[in-house]
Design a protein around this motif. Structure first.
Motif, short mmCIF file in Angstrom:
data_model
loop_
_atom_site.label_atom_id
_atom_site.label_comp_id
_atom_site.label_asym_id
_atom_site.label_seq_id
_atom_site.Cartn_x
_atom_site.Cartn_y
_atom_site.Cartn_z
N ARG A 62 -18.82 50.12 45.15
CA ARG A 62 -19.08 49.92 46.34
C ARG A 62 -18.25 48.91 47.23
NH1 ARG A 62 -25.39 50.86 45.60
NH2 ARG A 62 -25.41 53.29 45.59
N VAL A 63 -18.20 47.90 46.50
CA VAL A 63 -17.39 46.75 47.03
C VAL A 63 -16.07 46.86 47.21
CG1 VAL A 63 -16.84 44.27 46.32
CG2 VAL A 63 -18.95 44.97 46.07
N GLU A 64 -15.36 47.86 46.18
CA GLU A 64 -14.19 48.30 46.21
C GLU A 64 -13.85 49.15 47.50
OE1 GLU A 64 -9.89 48.60 45.92
OE2 GLU A 64 -11.48 47.24 44.96
N ARG A 65 -14.81 50.11 47.81
CA ARG A 65 -14.90 51.10 48.91
C ARG A 65 -15.01 50.29 50.40
NH1 ARG A 65 -19.33 55.20 48.38
NH2 ARG A 65 -19.00 54.22 46.45
N ALA A 66 -15.82 49.05 50.19
CA ALA A 66 -16.10 48.37 51.20
C ALA A 66 -14.73 47.41 51.66
CB ALA A 66 -17.17 47.39 51.07
N ARG A 67 -14.03 46.93 50.63
CA ARG A 67 -12.89 46.29 50.78
C ARG A 67 -11.69 47.00 51.39
NH1 ARG A 67 -8.27 46.19 48.96
NH2 ARG A 67 -8.62 47.57 47.07
N LYS A 68 -11.67 48.33 51.02
CA LYS A 68 -10.82 49.21 51.79
C LYS A 68 -11.03 49.62 53.14
CE LYS A 68 -9.37 51.62 47.34
NZ LYS A 68 -9.25 52.82 46.66
N GLN A 69 -12.20 49.85 53.57
CA GLN A 69 -12.67 49.86 55.06
C GLN A 69 -12.34 48.72 55.70
OE1 GLN A 69 -17.16 50.63 54.36
NE2 GLN A 69 -16.62 52.84 54.19
N LEU A 70 -12.63 47.49 55.13
CA LEU A 70 -12.33 46.16 56.17
C LEU A 70 -10.86 46.08 56.31
CD1 LEU A 70 -14.81 43.99 54.26
CD2 LEU A 70 -14.77 44.54 56.76
N GLU A 71 -10.20 46.54 55.08
CA GLU A 71 -8.50 46.59 55.23
C GLU A 71 -8.25 47.52 56.40
OE1 GLU A 71 -6.92 47.19 51.55
OE2 GLU A 71 -7.30 45.20 50.80
N GLU A 72 -8.76 48.99 56.40
CA GLU A 72 -8.37 49.88 57.35
C GLU A 72 -8.71 49.50 58.77
OE1 GLU A 72 -8.63 54.65 57.58
OE2 GLU A 72 -8.86 53.83 55.73
N HIS A 73 -10.25 49.34 58.87
CA HIS A 73 -10.55 49.17 59.97
C HIS A 73 -11.11 47.63 60.64
CE1 HIS A 73 -11.39 53.54 59.87
NE2 HIS A 73 -11.86 53.29 58.60
N GLY A 74 -10.93 46.90 59.75
CA GLY A 74 -11.23 45.41 60.40
C GLY A 74 -12.54 45.24 60.99
#
Length: 64
Positions: free
Chosen positions: A43-55
């Motif tokens: 979940r943390v990895e998925r959230a990291r990707k979301q933050l990178e993509e969507h800020g």
């Protein structure tokens, strides 16, 4: 006795500042917790990707 103008000016000075989720830095673990879930590595990895993509918009999904 205060006039209507004085009342408006006084209340404008004492309004709380409203904040949204995106106006503060959020790390991936915070984003997982905002979703109501416990952080796991996946979940943390998925959230990291979301933050990178969507800020900040990634946070706005959970906070106003």
């Amino acid at each position: 006795m205060k006039g209507e103008h004085d009342k408006e000016e006084s209340s404008a000075r004492h309004r709380p500042q409203l904040r949204t989720g995106g106006d503060q830095p959020v790390d991936p673990e915070d984003l997982v917790r905002l979703s109501g879930r416990e952080p796991t590595p996946e979940r943390v990895e998925r959230a990291r990707k979301q933050l990178e993509e969507h800020g900040a918009a990634a946070v706005e999904r959970y906070l106003p």
